[in-house]
Design a protein around this motif. Structure first.
Motif, mmCIF file in Angstrom:
data_model
loop_
_atom_site.group_PDB
_atom_site.id
_atom_site.type_symbol
_atom_site.label_atom_id
_atom_site.label_comp_id
_atom_site.label_asym_id
_atom_site.label_seq_id
_atom_site.Cartn_x
_atom_site.Cartn_y
_atom_site.Cartn_z
ATOM 1 N N VAL A 119 -6.295 -5.690 0.175
ATOM 2 C CA VAL A 119 -4.876 -5.946 -0.103
ATOM 3 C C VAL A 119 -4.371 -7.079 0.792
ATOM 4 O O VAL A 119 -3.619 -7.949 0.335
ATOM 5 C CB VAL A 119 -4.030 -4.658 0.078
ATOM 6 C CG1 VAL A 119 -2.541 -4.973 0.094
ATOM 7 C CG2 VAL A 119 -4.353 -3.650 -1.016
ATOM 8 N N GLU A 120 -4.784 -7.096 2.052
ATOM 9 C CA GLU A 120 -4.366 -8.175 2.956
ATOM 10 C C GLU A 120 -4.839 -9.533 2.446
ATOM 11 O O GLU A 120 -4.094 -10.518 2.492
ATOM 12 C CB GLU A 120 -4.906 -7.926 4.360
ATOM 13 C CG GLU A 120 -4.264 -6.754 5.068
ATOM 14 C CD GLU A 120 -4.954 -6.407 6.385
ATOM 15 O OE1 GLU A 120 -5.806 -7.199 6.868
ATOM 16 O OE2 GLU A 120 -4.651 -5.330 6.927
ATOM 17 N N ASP A 166 -10.439 3.775 2.605
ATOM 18 C CA ASP A 166 -9.024 3.383 2.602
ATOM 19 C C ASP A 166 -8.795 2.140 3.466
ATOM 20 O O ASP A 166 -8.043 1.238 3.090
ATOM 21 C CB ASP A 166 -8.143 4.535 3.078
ATOM 22 C CG ASP A 166 -8.104 5.686 2.080
ATOM 23 O OD1 ASP A 166 -8.392 5.454 0.881
ATOM 24 O OD2 ASP A 166 -7.798 6.819 2.497
ATOM 25 N N ARG A 167 -9.464 2.071 4.617
ATOM 26 C CA ARG A 167 -9.330 0.904 5.496
ATOM 27 C C ARG A 167 -9.828 -0.355 4.779
ATOM 28 O O ARG A 167 -9.191 -1.409 4.820
ATOM 29 C CB ARG A 167 -10.104 1.118 6.796
ATOM 30 C CG ARG A 167 -9.873 0.016 7.827
ATOM 31 C CD ARG A 167 -10.828 0.113 9.000
ATOM 32 N NE ARG A 167 -12.209 -0.154 8.622
ATOM 33 C CZ ARG A 167 -12.710 -1.361 8.313
ATOM 34 N NH1 ARG A 167 -11.930 -2.411 8.328
ATOM 35 N NH2 ARG A 167 -13.974 -1.510 7.983
ATOM 36 N N PHE A 225 -5.541 -1.817 -7.690
ATOM 37 C CA PHE A 225 -4.789 -0.570 -7.686
ATOM 38 C C PHE A 225 -5.181 0.323 -8.859
ATOM 39 O O PHE A 225 -5.277 1.538 -8.722
ATOM 40 C CB PHE A 225 -3.290 -0.832 -7.677
ATOM 41 C CG PHE A 225 -2.758 -1.273 -6.323
ATOM 42 C CD1 PHE A 225 -3.586 -1.412 -5.221
ATOM 43 C CD2 PHE A 225 -1.415 -1.545 -6.159
ATOM 44 C CE1 PHE A 225 -3.092 -1.807 -3.990
ATOM 45 C CE2 PHE A 225 -0.903 -1.932 -4.924
ATOM 46 C CZ PHE A 225 -1.753 -2.065 -3.842
ATOM 47 N N SER A 243 -4.741 -8.101 -8.066
ATOM 48 C CA SER A 243 -3.641 -7.144 -7.878
ATOM 49 C C SER A 243 -3.698 -6.022 -8.899
ATOM 50 O O SER A 243 -3.626 -4.841 -8.551
ATOM 51 C CB SER A 243 -2.292 -7.850 -8.023
ATOM 52 O OG SER A 243 -2.144 -8.855 -7.065
ATOM 53 N N TRP A 293 0.852 -1.186 0.000
ATOM 54 C CA TRP A 293 0.000 0.000 0.000
ATOM 55 C C TRP A 293 0.889 1.238 0.000
ATOM 56 O O TRP A 293 1.808 1.345 0.811
ATOM 57 C CB TRP A 293 -0.894 0.000 1.236
ATOM 58 C CG TRP A 293 -1.917 1.084 1.194
ATOM 59 C CD1 TRP A 293 -1.817 2.331 1.750
ATOM 60 C CD2 TRP A 293 -3.173 1.042 0.539
ATOM 61 N NE1 TRP A 293 -2.945 3.061 1.481
ATOM 62 C CE2 TRP A 293 -3.798 2.290 0.733
ATOM 63 C CE3 TRP A 293 -3.843 0.083 -0.199
ATOM 64 C CZ2 TRP A 293 -5.053 2.593 0.229
ATOM 65 C CZ3 TRP A 293 -5.092 0.377 -0.690
ATOM 66 C CH2 TRP A 293 -5.686 1.622 -0.475
ATOM 67 N N THR A 294 0.626 2.150 -0.914
ATOM 68 C CA THR A 294 1.395 3.393 -0.983
ATOM 69 C C THR A 294 0.452 4.580 -0.831
ATOM 70 O O THR A 294 -0.754 4.462 -1.068
ATOM 71 C CB THR A 294 2.161 3.488 -2.321
ATOM 72 O OG1 THR A 294 1.233 3.361 -3.401
ATOM 73 C CG2 THR A 294 3.226 2.405 -2.428
ATOM 74 N N LEU A 298 -2.459 5.684 -3.126
ATOM 75 C CA LEU A 298 -3.697 4.913 -3.172
ATOM 76 C C LEU A 298 -4.760 5.461 -2.216
ATOM 77 O O LEU A 298 -5.938 5.142 -2.365
ATOM 78 C CB LEU A 298 -3.415 3.448 -2.838
ATOM 79 C CG LEU A 298 -2.528 2.727 -3.846
ATOM 80 C CD1 LEU A 298 -2.029 1.411 -3.271
ATOM 81 C CD2 LEU A 298 -3.263 2.510 -5.144
ATOM 82 N N ASN A 299 -4.345 6.257 -1.257
ATOM 83 C CA ASN A 299 -5.300 6.815 -0.293
ATOM 84 C C ASN A 299 -6.290 7.745 -0.983
ATOM 85 O O ASN A 299 -5.903 8.587 -1.788
ATOM 86 C CB ASN A 299 -4.576 7.588 0.807
ATOM 87 C CG ASN A 299 -3.844 6.676 1.757
ATOM 88 O OD1 ASN A 299 -4.303 5.580 2.063
ATOM 89 N ND2 ASN A 299 -2.694 7.121 2.220
ATOM 90 N N HIS A 301 -10.077 -0.845 1.486
ATOM 91 C CA HIS A 301 -9.146 -1.173 0.404
ATOM 92 C C HIS A 301 -7.921 -1.909 0.960
ATOM 93 O O HIS A 301 -7.441 -2.882 0.363
ATOM 94 C CB HIS A 301 -8.694 0.092 -0.327
ATOM 95 C CG HIS A 301 -9.736 0.685 -1.220
ATOM 96 N ND1 HIS A 301 -9.714 2.013 -1.589
ATOM 97 C CD2 HIS A 301 -10.828 0.156 -1.827
ATOM 98 C CE1 HIS A 301 -10.748 2.260 -2.380
ATOM 99 N NE2 HIS A 301 -11.438 1.144 -2.540
ATOM 100 N N GLN A 302 -7.395 -1.439 2.080
ATOM 101 C CA GLN A 302 -6.217 -2.075 2.671
ATOM 102 C C GLN A 302 -6.532 -3.493 3.132
ATOM 103 O O GLN A 302 -5.678 -4.384 3.048
ATOM 104 C CB GLN A 302 -5.685 -1.218 3.814
ATOM 105 C CG GLN A 302 -5.053 0.072 3.317
ATOM 106 C CD GLN A 302 -4.714 1.037 4.424
ATOM 107 O OE1 GLN A 302 -4.535 0.657 5.573
ATOM 108 N NE2 GLN A 302 -4.611 2.317 4.089
#
Length: 176
Positions: free
Chosen positions: A25-26, A18-19, A113, A109, A6-7, A10-11, A21-22
């Motif tokens: 990603v997990e 955002d939470r 993004f 992936s 996460w960069t 991306l926020n 989305h993260q």
């Protein structure tokens, strides 16, 4: 295949989005972790969770976009629906015995993004403005509420209960 990182670009600046989305990603990274020693039951749980969580995220995001009056909501919903259909087909193949973990990881992936940087960043200012307005409304309501007497609350309570029964759970969440 590799771990997603996460960069800051991306926020969206919308904390809950955002939470979520993260969290997706997990799940994608959990798929990657299974590449060398795949355990079919673990993969089944991860795939189920990523599909289920992504569908929930889309529903949350779409409701927020609707509340904010986002002008491209219908298009955004179509993009979500197409993606869910594609991922569901892959999940069906997995359920049929195919090894799809690598393919699913790659698709998730690339898509996530790209989607965040393009479509989701297009709505972020609209939603942040909407949420800021709700915050201002909430602050004004709090000031007004502090001025009300107990008898005023008793008079307003039936109306409030009636309003809350008309709204769905998501609308009630945002009306706090």
């Amino acid at each position: 295949m590799s771990h997603l990182v996460w960069t800051a670009d991306l926020n969206t600046g919308i904390a809950e989005i955002d939470r979520q989305h993260q969290r997706i990603v997990e799940y994608i990274n959990a798929l990657y972790d299974q590449k060398d020693n795949p355990d079919r039951s673990v993969l089944a749980a991860i795939i189920h969770n990523v599909v289920d969580y992504t569908e929930s995220h889309f529903a949350f995001e779409e409701a927020l976009l609707e509340q904010s009056g986002y002008e491209f909501l219908d298009l955004h919903k179509k993009v979500h629906a197409l993606f869910i259909r594609r991922v569901s087909l892959i999940k069906g193949r997995f359920d049929g015995g195919e090894d799809v973990a690598g393919e699913l990881h790659d698709i998730l992936s690339r898509w996530l993004f790209s989607h965040i940087r393009a479509e989701d960043h297009n709505y972020k200012e609209r939603v942040k403005g909407y949420l800021a307005g709700r915050g201002a409304d909430a602050a004004a309501a709090q000031t007004k509420a502090q001025a009300l007497q107990a008898s005023d609350y008793e008079r307003l309570l039936p109306e409030l209960n009636q309003r809350m029964q008309k709204k769905g759970w998501l609308a009630r969440l945002f009306s706090r």
